[in-house]
Design a protein around this motif. Structure first.
Motif, PDB file in Angstrom:
ATOM      1  N   ARG A 264       0.852  -1.200   0.000  1.00 20.79           N
ATOM      2  CA  ARG A 264       0.000   0.000   0.000  1.00 20.79           C
ATOM      3  C   ARG A 264       0.887   1.250   0.000  1.00 20.79           C
ATOM      4  NH1 ARG A 264      -4.377   0.198  -1.998  1.00 20.79           N
ATOM      5  NH2 ARG A 264      -5.307  -1.460  -0.757  1.00 20.79           N
ATOM      6  N   MET A 286      -0.650   0.615   8.596  1.00 18.51           N
ATOM      7  CA  MET A 286       0.763   0.627   8.212  1.00 18.51           C
ATOM      8  C   MET A 286       1.169   2.026   7.713  1.00 18.51           C
ATOM      9  SD  MET A 286       2.812   0.532   5.359  1.00 18.51           S
ATOM     10  CE  MET A 286       1.623   0.184   4.082  1.00 18.51           C
ATOM     11  N   TYR A 345      -2.194  -9.671  -4.662  1.00 23.11           N
ATOM     12  CA  TYR A 345      -2.839  -8.906  -3.598  1.00 23.11           C
ATOM     13  C   TYR A 345      -4.125  -9.579  -3.118  1.00 23.11           C
ATOM     14  CZ  TYR A 345      -5.389  -5.118  -1.311  1.00 23.11           C
ATOM     15  OH  TYR A 345      -6.116  -4.375  -0.413  1.00 23.11           O
ATOM     16  N   ASP A 400       5.104  -6.038   6.006  1.00 26.41           N
ATOM     17  CA  ASP A 400       3.930  -6.899   5.903  1.00 26.41           C
ATOM     18  C   ASP A 400       4.021  -8.198   5.112  1.00 26.41           C
ATOM     19  OD1 ASP A 400       1.666  -6.903   7.299  1.00 26.41           O
ATOM     20  OD2 ASP A 400       0.836  -5.117   6.378  1.00 26.41           O
TER      21      ASP A 400
END
Ligand code: F6P
Length: 748
Positions: A264, A286, A345, A400
C-alpha cells in the motif's frame, strides 16, 4: 597554561625573527658598505681639492722631499692609507712613506678619472680614488688616494651585533606582552562562559561586551549543540521525537539510504468524476505508522501505484516527491497488471495469508497460480528495490505479509544491506501456519532478514515455534535469533504506534465544536451518547459482533433506547473478494434489522457510513465521541485505539478494546473485552456510559501517557538502533575475518 602559552608563542616568534635576521643581514651589510664607500669618495675629493693647486709646482721642482712633506702630512689622516703619484703609463713618481709596499700604480690603472673602486688585497679591503691631472708646464700625472676599509668591517660587525641584541630583546618583550594580553583575554572569556554555563545563560549573549561576542557566539553555539545532543540521548528512553529518530539515523546508522517497501502506498492520486486529480491517504494502519517515520528519515518508499491517476503524477523514473504539501521523501511506484493484483494482492495475500494469520474463522484459500504470481511480484519488487539502492548497504524496511519472499530475494542482490521485515498482522501458532502449502519457502525467505519484527512477544514465540517445526536451522530461544545457511535473523517484538502528537490534532476544532458539528451532521440530538467504530470494512474487525452487543444492551436496558447511537465508519476494502462482499451485505442487513427493531422517531441505534474518511474527518469523530469501540476479533496492533486516545486532549472518552489486539497489551486502562463474548461487550458499553467523569479522565490520562511515550518514533527508533548494532557487529566480524585471512597468509 601560562607557561605553555609562553613556549607556544615566544618560541615561534624567536625562530621567525632568526629567519628574518639570517636572510636580512647580508642586505644590511651591503647597505652599510655602500654608505661608507660614498662617504670616502666624498672625502677623497676634498683631499684632492686641498692639494690640487700645490702639486704641479712641487712636481715641476722635482723635489721629492718637499712633495713628501706635503703628502705625508695629508696621509696622516686615520682613514688614508696611502697617496700615490703616477705617470699615465703606470710609472710611480711618488708614494707616501707608510704606504704598503705591495701598492703599485698598476692596481688602479683601470679606474677612470674621478671614480673610486674597492680592491681586495691580502691584508684587507681598500678603496682607491683616482684623479687625472693635466696642468700646464708639467707632464700629465694621476693622483691615487687609497683608503683603508678595515674600519668598515669593524663597524659593520659592531652594528650587526647591536641590531641582533636589540632586536632579540625587543621581540622577546613584544612576545611576552602578546602572550600576557592573550592569556588575560582568554581567562576573561573563560570566566564569562563559565558564569554563563553555571547560570544556564549561554544561549543569550546579551550580557557580553561587544568585543567578546564573536568568539562567545561560536562557543555558545557549540555548547548549545552539545546540550541538544545530550538531551536527545536522554530522550531515547523518555521522549521519542522525529529529531531523536534523525539522530539515530545519523549517529548510530551513519546516515545510510533508507528504503521502505510496502504494497500500500502512502499517497494515492485519484481522478474524480470531473477529471481533477486528488491526493488520498489510504485507510491503513501501516501507512499511519510509517508515513511520519519517512517524513523524519527521508529516503525512498517503494510501493504499488494503485491510484487511478498515479501514472500521471510520477516522473520518468516512476517517482514522485511526497508529502505533496511538504515533499521530504521519494515515493517510487511499481505498476502491477490486473492479473498480478488478482494473484498477488487479492489472491495469496488476502485470501490466503490474511485469513491464515487472523483467527476470524474465515477459511484461507491457497491456489497454486496465486503462489506463482506472489513469487514473481516479490521478485519484481526485489529488482526495483535493488535498482533504487544507491549504495551497497542501504537499510531496507519491508512491510507486511505481502512480501514474505522479499528478504530472500534481496539478499543475493544486495548482500551488505540491512533488511528488517515488520509483520503487521498476528503470527498464528505453528499448527495453523502449517496449513500453508508454501510455509517452508516463506519461512526460509523471511529468515534472510536481519530483523524480523512483530507487535507482541506472543507473536514472536509463535513464529519461533513455527520455524522450529518446519525449518532445519538453529534457534537461540534466549536471544531470539535463528541461524540459517550462515545468516542470523533477530526476531523481536516492536509494538507499532502513531506519531505523537498526531499532526491532525493541530488543526482540529475544540471537542465542544466537534461534538456539536458531528451530531448535527448525522441528525443526532445533543444528549445522545455517541459510540464510535472506525475501521476498514474487514471481517477481522468484529463490526457485526459490535452491532450484536449493542442490540443485546438495548434488549437488557430498554431505558437506553433513544439514548445511545453507534456511528460506524467502515471504509470499503478488498471489495472484490467474496468474503468482503458477504461481510458488507451482512453488516448492512444487520444494521437494518437492528435499526428496524429499535428505531423511534428520528433516533436509530446504528448509523452506518460505508465510506472512506480523510484523517482530519476521523479525528473530528474521535473528539466528538463519548466512547470508541475497538472489538477486533484479531488484530496485530490496531492503531484506531491509539489514535482515539491521542485525539482526546480533553482527557475524556472511554475506550472499549478487544483483548485480541496488540494494543490491549499497552492500553490496560481501556475496558478490555473478549469480542466473541457479546454479553461482555454489551456490559462494557453499559459501563462506559455510566463511568464517572473522574474515572474516565484518570484512565484516559494514563493511556495518553502510554501512547505518548511509546509513539511511532520509538517503534522505528528501536528497530533502527538494533539495525545499527547488527551492522556494527557485522563490520567487526568482517574485520576479524580479514585479520584471520591475513594471519593465515603470513603463516602460509
Ligand atoms: O494490518 C495490516 C495491514 O497491512 C495494515 O497496514 C492495513 O491496515 C491493512 O492491512 C492494509 O489494507 P489494504 O489491503 O487496504 O492495504
Amino acid at each position: 597554561m601560562f607557561r605553555s602559552s609562553v613556549i607556544r608563542t615566544v618560541l615561534p616568534l624567536l625562530i621567525a625573527a632568526g629567519v628574518v635576521v639570517f636572510f636580512g643581514l647580508p642586505y644590511f651589510d651591503r647597505l652599510l658598505q655602500s654608505w661608507f664607500a660614498a662617504d670616502l669618495q666624498l672625502r677623497s675629493h676634498l683631499v684632492m681639492n686641498s692639494m690640487e693647486e700645490r702639486l704641479p709646482a712641487l712636481l715641476a721642482r722635482d723635489d721629492p722631499q718637499a712633495l713628501g712633506q706635503v703628502l705625508n702630512r695629508i696621509a696622516l689622516d686615520q682613514r688614508v692609507l696611502a697617496i700615490l703619484i703616477c705617470r699615465p703609463d703606470g710609472e710611480l713618481l711618488f708614494k707616501t712613506h707608510d704606504a704598503p709596499a705591495a701598492l703599485s700604480c698598476a692596481d688602479a690603472a683601470a679606474i677612470p678619472d674621478g671614480h673610486s673602486s674597492v680592491l681586495h688585497t691580502p691584508s684587507g679591503s681598500i678603496q682607491s680614488s683616482v684623479f687625472d691631472q693635466h696642468p700646464q708646464g708639467v707632464q700629465p700625472y694621476r693622483v691615487e688616494i687609497v683608503y683603508d676599509l678595515s674600519f668598515i668591517d669593524r663597524r659593520q660587525t659592531t652594528a650587526r651585533e647591536y641590531v641582533m641584541a636589540y632586536g632579540g630583546v625587543a621581540i622577546l618583550i613584544l612576545a611576552l606582552i602578546l602572550v600576557l594580553g592573550a592569556w588575560l583575554l582568554l581567562r576573561r572569556w573563560a570566566n564569562i562562559l563559565i558564569r554563563d554555563i553555571r547560570s544556564r545563560r549561554f544561549l543569550d549573549n546579551a550580557q557580553s561586551a561587544p568585543l567578546w561576542r564573536p568568539i562567545l557566539r561560536q562557543v555558545r553555539k557549540v555548547l548549545h549543540e552539545m546540550e541538544e545532543r545530550q538531551r536527545l540521548e536522554l530522550d531515547y528512553r523518555e521522549n521519542w521525537t522525529p529529531q531523536a529518530l534523525q539522530h539515530v539515523v545519523r549517529d548510530q546508522l551513519r546516515s545510510p539510504q533508507i528504503i521502505v517497501v510496502s504494497n500500500r502506498e502512502p499517497y494515492m492520486h485519484e481522478r474524480d468524476e470531473s477529471g481533477a486529480i486528488n491526493v488520498q491517504i489510504p485507510a491503513s494502519g501501516m501507512v499511519t505508522a510509517l508515513e511520519p517515520v519517512m517524513r523524519a528519515c527521508s529516503g525512498t518508499w517503494v510501493a504499488h501505484g494503485s491510484g487511478s491517476a498515479d501514472r500521471d503524477a510520477v516522473d520518468r523514473f516512476d517517482r514522485v516527491r511526497v508529502p505533496p504539501d511538504n515533499p521530504s521523501y521519494a515515493l517510487r511506484r511499481v505498476w502491477l497488471s490486473d492479473a498480478e493484483q488478482e494473484g498477488f494482492y487479492y489472491g495469496l495475500s488476502n485470501e490466503g495469508i490474511w485469513p491464515l494469520c487472523h483467527l476470524a474463522y474465515v477459511r484461507p484459500a491457497f491456489r497454486g497460480e496465486d503462489w506463482l504470481v506472489y513469487q514473481s511480484v516479490n521478485r519484481r519488487f526485489a529488482e526495483v528495490v535493488a535498482r533504487e539502492a544507491r549504495s551497497e548497504d542501504p537499510v531496507i524496511l519491508i512491510q507486511d505479509y505481502h512480501f514474505a519472499l522479499l528478504p530472500g530475494q534481496l539478499r543475493p542482490r544486495r548482500p551488505q544491506s540491512t533488511i528488517a521485515l515488520f509483520w503487521h498482522i498476528p503470527w498464528p501458532n505453528a499448527e495453523t501456519f502449517g496449513l500453508c502449502p508454501w510455509k517452508r519457502e516463506m519461512l526460509s525467505n523471511l529468515l534472510m532478514s536481519d530483523i524480523l519484527g512483530f507487535h507482541t512477544l506472543y507473536h514472536c514465540q509463535n513464529f519461533l515455534s513455527t520455524v522450529d517445526r518446519f525449518v532445519e536451522c538453529q534457534i537461540d530461544q534466549e536471544r531470539m535469533t535463528v541461524a540459517l545457511q550462515g545468516h542470523i535473523c533477530h526476531v523481536g517484538a516492536y509494538p507499532i504506534s502513531i506519531e505523537w502528537p498526531p499532526r491532525w490534532l493541530a488543526s482540529a476544532p475544540s471537542v465542544e465544536v466537534c461534538r456539536k458539528s458531528v451530531r448535527e451532521r448525522y441528525g443526532l440530538s445533543e444528549r445522545i451518547v455517541l459510540a464510535l467504530g472506525v475501521e476498514r470494512w474487514d471481517f477481522t474487525k468484529g463490526v457485526i459482533e459490535r452491532f450484536n452487543a449493542l442490540e443485546l444492551l438495548l434488549d437488557q436496558e430498554p431505558r437506553l433506547r433513544g439514548q445511545i447511537t453507534l456511528l460506524q465508519i467502515a471504509a470499503p476494502s478488498r471489495s472484490k473478494l467474496p468474503a468482503y462482499q458477504s461481510l458488507q451485505q451482512a453488516t448492512l442487513s444487520e444494521a437494518e434489522r437492528i435499526n428496524a427493531r429499535f428505531a423511534r422517531g428520528d433516533w436509530r441505534p446504528i448509523v452506518l457510513v460505508g465510506k472512506h474518511q480523510r484523517p482530519e474527518q476521523v479525528f473530528e469523530l474521535y473528539r466528538a465521541a463519548d466512547l470508541c469501540i475497538v472489538n477486533s476479533l484479531h488484530d496485530g496492533m490496531n492503531l484506531v485505539a491509539k489514535e482515539f486516545v491521542a485525539a482526546r486532549d480533553d482527557e475524556d472518552g472511554v475506550l472499549i478494546l478487544s483483548t485480541f489486539t496488540g494494543a490491549s497489551r499497552e492500553l490496560l486502562e481501556a475496558l478490555l473485552v473478549n469480542p466473541f463474548d457479546i454479553t461482555e461487550t454489551a456490559a462494557a458499553i453499559r459501563r462506559a456510559i455510566e463511568m464517572p467523569l473522574e474515572q474516565r479522565r484518570e484512565r484516559m490520562r494514563l493511556m495518553r501517557r502510554t501512547v505518548a511515550e511509546n509513539n511511532v518514533y520509538r517503534w522505528a527508533g528501536r528497530m533502527l538502533v538494533d539495525a545499527a548494532r547488527i551492522r556494527q557487529r557485522q563490520a567487526l566480524a568482517i574485520t576479524e575475518e580479514e585479520a584471520q585471512v591475513g594471519r593465515l597468509d603470513r603463516l602460509g
